[in-house]
Design a protein around this motif. Structure first.
Motif, PDB file in Angstrom:
ATOM      1  N   ASP A  89       0.843  -1.199   0.000  1.00  0.00           N
ATOM      2  CA  ASP A  89       0.000   0.000   0.000  1.00  0.00           C
ATOM      3  C   ASP A  89       0.877   1.247   0.000  1.00  0.00           C
ATOM      4  O   ASP A  89       2.088   1.190   0.222  1.00  0.00           O
ATOM      5  N   ILE A  90       0.243   2.355  -0.280  1.00  0.00           N
ATOM      6  CA  ILE A  90       0.952   3.621  -0.283  1.00  0.00           C
ATOM      7  C   ILE A  90      -0.020   4.738   0.072  1.00  0.00           C
ATOM      8  O   ILE A  90      -1.168   4.724  -0.341  1.00  0.00           O
ATOM      9  N   ARG A  91       0.468   5.679   0.863  1.00  0.00           N
ATOM     10  CA  ARG A  91      -0.342   6.825   1.231  1.00  0.00           C
ATOM     11  C   ARG A  91      -0.031   7.987   0.297  1.00  0.00           C
ATOM     12  O   ARG A  91       1.041   8.039  -0.312  1.00  0.00           O
ATOM     13  N   SER A  92      -0.943   8.925   0.233  1.00  0.00           N
ATOM     14  CA  SER A  92      -0.809   9.986  -0.765  1.00  0.00           C
ATOM     15  C   SER A  92       0.314  10.966  -0.452  1.00  0.00           C
ATOM     16  O   SER A  92       0.679  11.767  -1.310  1.00  0.00           O
ATOM     17  N   ASN A  93       0.865  10.888   0.743  1.00  0.00           N
ATOM     18  CA  ASN A  93       1.982  11.783   1.061  1.00  0.00           C
ATOM     19  C   ASN A  93       3.325  11.193   0.624  1.00  0.00           C
ATOM     20  O   ASN A  93       4.380  11.727   0.927  1.00  0.00           O
ATOM     21  N   MET A  94       3.243  10.053  -0.079  1.00  0.00           N
ATOM     22  CA  MET A  94       4.436   9.406  -0.602  1.00  0.00           C
ATOM     23  C   MET A  94       4.287   9.269  -2.104  1.00  0.00           C
ATOM     24  O   MET A  94       3.185   9.233  -2.627  1.00  0.00           O
ATOM     25  N   ASP A  95       5.416   9.156  -2.807  1.00  0.00           N
ATOM     26  CA  ASP A  95       5.332   8.872  -4.242  1.00  0.00           C
ATOM     27  C   ASP A  95       5.983   7.540  -4.601  1.00  0.00           C
ATOM     28  O   ASP A  95       5.887   7.086  -5.745  1.00  0.00           O
ATOM     29  N   LYS A  96       6.592   6.913  -3.611  1.00  0.00           N
ATOM     30  CA  LYS A  96       7.218   5.624  -3.872  1.00  0.00           C
ATOM     31  C   LYS A  96       7.274   4.836  -2.581  1.00  0.00           C
ATOM     32  O   LYS A  96       7.535   5.392  -1.504  1.00  0.00           O
ATOM     33  N   ARG A  97       7.050   3.543  -2.718  1.00  0.00           N
ATOM     34  CA  ARG A  97       7.196   2.663  -1.565  1.00  0.00           C
ATOM     35  C   ARG A  97       7.682   1.316  -2.058  1.00  0.00           C
ATOM     36  O   ARG A  97       7.195   0.799  -3.059  1.00  0.00           O
ATOM     37  N   GLN A  98       8.628   0.753  -1.340  1.00  0.00           N
ATOM     38  CA  GLN A  98       9.214  -0.521  -1.759  1.00  0.00           C
ATOM     39  C   GLN A  98       8.923  -1.609  -0.757  1.00  0.00           C
ATOM     40  O   GLN A  98       8.930  -1.391   0.453  1.00  0.00           O
ATOM     41  N   GLY A  99       8.664  -2.793  -1.306  1.00  0.00           N
ATOM     42  CA  GLY A  99       8.522  -3.975  -0.477  1.00  0.00           C
ATOM     43  C   GLY A  99       9.497  -5.024  -0.969  1.00  0.00           C
ATOM     44  O   GLY A  99      10.477  -4.709  -1.637  1.00  0.00           O
ATOM     45  N   GLN A 100       9.189  -6.258  -0.648  1.00  0.00           N
ATOM     46  CA  GLN A 100      10.057  -7.329  -1.118  1.00  0.00           C
ATOM     47  C   GLN A 100       9.753  -7.609  -2.587  1.00  0.00           C
ATOM     48  O   GLN A 100       8.684  -8.081  -2.934  1.00  0.00           O
TER      49      GLN A 100
END
Lengths: 112, 115
Positions: free
Chosen positions: A49-60
């Protein structure tokens, strides 16, 4: 009304390649986004998931990119494996009662 | 393993009959949902349930549908008089915590076939 669409209904990749699945959304009030994976005969499974205050998020092996300006997000899967074959849904969560709105899904097929 | 258990996994019923689909989430969670997925189509919202009350329902969720949590644990969806077009996968979902930005977790669904 709110709509969620996917640019590519099907995607076929070779094992080991990177996959990119795209999603466009229409509700500018959406501020939280979830990617789900659905294998045949199973329910949607949370991936990232990602919140709107972010533009990128990494998982495995997965990365989600969010571009709020054009209301677009993408799911990148690194080194795609046969077990990644499934339908992938993006689901914005915004507004009433925290419900999710699903797009039609993208079928990812990984060829060995 | 999914965090909610749905029973039965497959239900076959005749048109006009009543069906009850069951979901057993982890107790003490507050937000529950029912979604359905007609074969080959997207997952559609039916109803959300918060603090033992319906908080929102979609246009699909007409008078033939009802939900309840009769014993504080099982969460049920009842279709009073099934129609052919009710044939679909029905998914129960719950939100793990009460914070706004948290994902829904789905069960593996009940496949309802109306003949």
């Amino acid at each position: 009304g709110e709509s969620v669409g996917l640019h590519l209904p099907t995607l076929s990749v070779q094992e080991g390649d990177n996959s990119i699945i795209n999603c466009a959304y229409s509700n500018s009030a959406s501020d939280y986004f979830i990617w789900y994976k659905q294998e045949s005969g199973k329910g949607p499974q949370f991936i990232i998931d990602i919140r709107s205050n972010m533009d990128k998020r990494q998982g495995q092996r997965v990365t989600v990119l969010l571009n709020k300006t054009v209301k677009h997000l993408s799911l990148q899967i690194a080194a795609t494996q046969p077990g990644d074959s499934a339908v992938y849904f993006c689901a914005p969560d915004g507004g009433s009662n925290y419900k999710l709105t699903f797009g039609k899904g993208t079928l990812l097929t990984v060829n060995p | 393993e999914p965090e909610v258990t749905q029973t039965p996994s497959h239900q076959v019923t005749q048109m006009g009959q009543e069906v009850i689909l069951r979901c057993v989430p982890i107790s003490n969670h507050l937000y529950f949902y029912w979604y359905r997925q007609i074969l080959g189509q997207k997952v559609e919202f039916l109803v959300s349930f918060y603090n033992n009350e319906i908080s929102e329902k979609s246009e699909i969720f007409d008078d033939q549908f009802s939900v309840e949590r009769p014993d504080g644990s099982n969460f049920t969806l009842k279709i009073r008089s099934t129609k052919l077009e009710d044939s679909a996968m029905y998914f129960c979902a719950r939100r793990r915590d009460s914070s706004y930005n948290s994902p829904l977790h789905f069960g593996n669904g009940t496949r309802l076939t109306v003949t």
